[in-house]
Design a protein around this motif. Sequence first.
Motif, short mmCIF file in Angstrom:
data_model
loop_
_atom_site.label_atom_id
_atom_site.label_comp_id
_atom_site.label_asym_id
_atom_site.label_seq_id
_atom_site.Cartn_x
_atom_site.Cartn_y
_atom_site.Cartn_z
N ALA A 57 0.84 -1.20 0.00
CA ALA A 57 0.00 0.00 0.00
C ALA A 57 0.88 1.24 0.00
CB ALA A 57 -0.91 0.00 1.22
N ARG A 58 0.48 2.20 -0.81
CA ARG A 58 1.23 3.45 -0.88
C ARG A 58 0.42 4.58 -0.24
NH1 ARG A 58 3.17 6.90 -6.24
NH2 ARG A 58 4.62 8.26 -5.13
N VAL A 59 0.94 5.09 0.86
CA VAL A 59 0.31 6.20 1.57
C VAL A 59 1.28 7.37 1.46
CG1 VAL A 59 -0.64 6.99 3.78
CG2 VAL A 59 -0.87 4.59 3.11
N THR A 60 1.07 8.21 0.46
CA THR A 60 2.07 9.23 0.14
C THR A 60 2.24 10.25 1.25
OG1 THR A 60 0.37 10.49 -1.03
CG2 THR A 60 1.73 9.00 -2.35
N TRP A 61 1.20 10.42 2.09
CA TRP A 61 1.27 11.42 3.16
C TRP A 61 1.80 10.84 4.48
CZ3 TRP A 61 -3.04 9.26 1.02
CH2 TRP A 61 -3.83 8.47 1.86
N LEU A 62 2.14 9.56 4.49
CA LEU A 62 2.60 8.91 5.72
C LEU A 62 3.87 9.57 6.24
CD1 LEU A 62 2.17 6.44 7.67
CD2 LEU A 62 3.81 5.22 6.21
N GLN A 63 3.89 9.84 7.56
CA GLN A 63 5.07 10.37 8.22
C GLN A 63 5.30 9.63 9.54
OE1 GLN A 63 3.98 14.54 8.59
NE2 GLN A 63 5.16 15.09 6.78
N PRO A 64 6.53 9.66 10.04
CA PRO A 64 6.82 8.99 11.32
C PRO A 64 6.37 9.84 12.50
CG PRO A 64 8.80 10.03 10.49
CD PRO A 64 7.74 10.26 9.44
N TYR A 65 6.21 9.19 13.64
CA TYR A 65 5.80 9.88 14.87
C TYR A 65 6.88 9.69 15.92
CZ TYR A 65 2.75 11.68 18.55
OH TYR A 65 2.21 12.45 19.55
N PRO A 66 7.44 10.78 16.48
CA PRO A 66 8.53 10.64 17.47
C PRO A 66 8.03 10.07 18.79
CG PRO A 66 7.90 12.95 17.19
CD PRO A 66 7.13 12.19 16.18
N ASP A 67 8.71 9.06 19.28
CA ASP A 67 8.34 8.45 20.57
C ASP A 67 8.36 9.46 21.71
OD1 ASP A 67 8.12 6.10 19.17
OD2 ASP A 67 9.34 4.92 20.55
N ASP A 68 9.24 10.46 21.62
CA ASP A 68 9.32 11.46 22.68
C ASP A 68 8.05 12.29 22.79
OD1 ASP A 68 11.81 10.64 23.42
OD2 ASP A 68 12.89 12.27 22.43
N ALA B 192 29.37 5.08 -9.82
CA ALA B 192 29.20 6.43 -10.36
C ALA B 192 28.06 7.17 -9.68
CB ALA B 192 28.95 6.35 -11.87
N ALA B 193 27.13 6.41 -9.07
CA ALA B 193 25.98 7.01 -8.39
C ALA B 193 26.22 7.23 -6.90
CB ALA B 193 24.75 6.13 -8.59
N PHE B 194 27.44 6.99 -6.43
CA PHE B 194 27.75 7.13 -5.00
C PHE B 194 27.56 8.58 -4.57
CE2 PHE B 194 31.01 7.78 -1.60
CZ PHE B 194 30.40 7.00 -0.63
N PRO B 195 26.65 8.86 -3.61
CA PRO B 195 26.38 10.25 -3.24
C PRO B 195 27.30 10.80 -2.18
CG PRO B 195 24.86 8.81 -2.09
CD PRO B 195 25.73 7.93 -2.94
N GLY B 196 27.97 9.93 -1.41
CA GLY B 196 28.84 10.41 -0.34
C GLY B 196 28.83 9.45 0.84
N HIS B 197 29.41 9.89 1.95
CA HIS B 197 29.58 9.03 3.13
C HIS B 197 28.49 9.33 4.16
CE1 HIS B 197 33.51 7.54 1.79
NE2 HIS B 197 33.70 8.76 1.33
N TRP B 198 28.08 8.24 4.85
CA TRP B 198 26.95 8.32 5.77
C TRP B 198 27.39 8.29 7.23
CZ3 TRP B 198 21.80 8.82 4.43
CH2 TRP B 198 21.50 8.67 3.07
N ARG B 199 26.64 9.00 8.06
CA ARG B 199 26.68 8.83 9.51
C ARG B 199 25.24 8.77 9.99
NH1 ARG B 199 29.98 13.21 12.66
NH2 ARG B 199 29.07 12.01 14.38
N HIS B 200 25.03 8.16 11.16
CA HIS B 200 23.67 8.01 11.69
C HIS B 200 23.62 8.34 13.17
CE1 HIS B 200 23.45 5.53 8.03
NE2 HIS B 200 22.15 5.80 8.05
N LEU B 201 22.47 8.80 13.60
CA LEU B 201 22.17 8.97 15.01
C LEU B 201 20.91 8.16 15.33
CD1 LEU B 201 22.69 12.81 15.58
CD2 LEU B 201 24.25 10.95 16.18
N PRO B 202 20.89 7.48 16.48
CA PRO B 202 19.73 6.65 16.82
C PRO B 202 18.53 7.51 17.19
CG PRO B 202 21.29 6.67 18.63
CD PRO B 202 21.95 7.41 17.50
N ALA B 203 17.36 6.97 16.96
CA ALA B 203 16.10 7.64 17.32
C ALA B 203 15.05 6.57 17.55
CB ALA B 203 15.67 8.60 16.22
N ARG B 204 13.85 7.00 17.91
CA ARG B 204 12.71 6.10 18.09
C ARG B 204 11.50 6.74 17.42
NH1 ARG B 204 12.76 0.97 19.84
NH2 ARG B 204 10.63 1.33 20.57
#
Length: 397
Positions: free
Chosen positions: A177-188, A331-343
Amino acid sequence: MASTDAESRPGGEVTVEGLIGDIGRGAAELTPGEPAALYAGAVALTASVERLRRVARTARDAAADDNQGYGEPDAGPPELALPAAAFAALTETHRRAVLVHCYRMTGSYDDAEDLVRETFLRAWRARDTFRAGASVLTWLYRIATNACLDLLRRTARRPHDYGPPPGTGRGAGEPPARVTWLQPYPDDELPEAAGVSGRPYGTLELPLVVALQHLPPRQRAALILRDVLGLSLGETAETLDLTPVSVDGALRRARPALRDLLPDGRTREPAADGAGLLVRYMAAVEAPDPAAHAALLADDVLLTAPPGPYWCRGRDAVLAFLRPSRDPASAAFPGHWRHLPARANGQPAAGGYLRRPGTNVHRAQALTVLRFEEDRVVEITSFEPHLFPAFGLPLRL
C-alpha cells in the motif's frame, strides 16, 4: 536539571506560572562547566521554553479569535471559565494525547500538529459547551475527531498500491500500500501514560497506521475512539453524532477490515534487542559492509520511501537497490553516511546524514524507521528529513 514544576504535579498539569518557574530554575542551574552536563541542561531548558511558546501561541490565537468577532461565550463551568493564558495551559496538559489521536486519524505528523492547533482554537470558541464534571480530555477528543473528519472530507485522499517496481530486479510479490502522506511519529511526543498498550490496535507501528488509512473516516474514528482510547459506546456515538446502533455497525465493519489489512503471517517473535540491532544496522551502512548489512535483512524484507514511488521486496532486491548509494566505486555514489539513533512509532529508527564529496559537513538526508522480527529487519521505511527537529535530531553534523 531538576524535575519540572509541571512534571511534579499529579496528572502532569501545566500552568503558565509553573512553566515560567521551570525556565527560571533551569537557567539558574546552567553553568559553563562540564560540556555534557551543560548540553543536557540546555536541552531541558529548551523543552520548557518550547512548551511556554506553545501555550503563549494558543493564548494569542484565542485572544485574536475573540477580537475577530467571536466574543466571549456565556460563562461555562469553573473548569473552563479561564483567561486565555490559563485555558491555553490547560490544553497544553493534554496536547500529546490529542496529537497522537490526530496522528492515528491522519497518518501525518504535520497534519496532526496543525489539527491540534485547530482543536484548541475550536475548544476556546466552544468552551461554554463543556459540561461540569465531564472529562476535559474526552471533550477535546470529540473536538479533535471532528476537526480530523473535516480535514479528511476536504482532502479526500485514499491509499493506493505502488505500481510495478521501477527498473528491474526490484523483487517479487504484490505491491504494498502506498500512503504518500505517511510520516513517522517521534516516541518522545507520546503521552507519558498512554494507557492503550493493552488495547487492540493500541500501538503506533507503521503497518497499523497504514492500515488505518484504508478505513472510511467515520469507521476509522469509531475504531480509534472505542478500541484504542476506550471510550464507551455512548461517548463514541456522541462524539461522531451517530446513534449507538450506527457506531456498533461501523465497528463490525471496521474490525475485520483492519485485520485483513495488517501484514500476513506476523508469527515471528519481536527482536529481543532492538537497540543493539539498530547499532549493528547503522554500523553496517556506514562502513559500508554489504555482508553485515545482508546478514541483518530478512528474506522477505520490504523497503519503501514515502512519498516517493520506490519500493522493493526481498533481501537481494533491497541490496541491489541500495548498492549504488553505498559503494564508493559506483558512479551514483552520493557520499559518506553517519547516523544517530532515534525512536519512531515505537520502533527503532536512525537519522541518516550524508557528507557529499568535496564537503566537510554531514547534512540530514533521511529518517529510516526499522521493524525487527527474530533479529532481522523485516521492513525499512525511509522518510524525508524535514522532521528531524521533531525527533531531537540536528539538521547537520
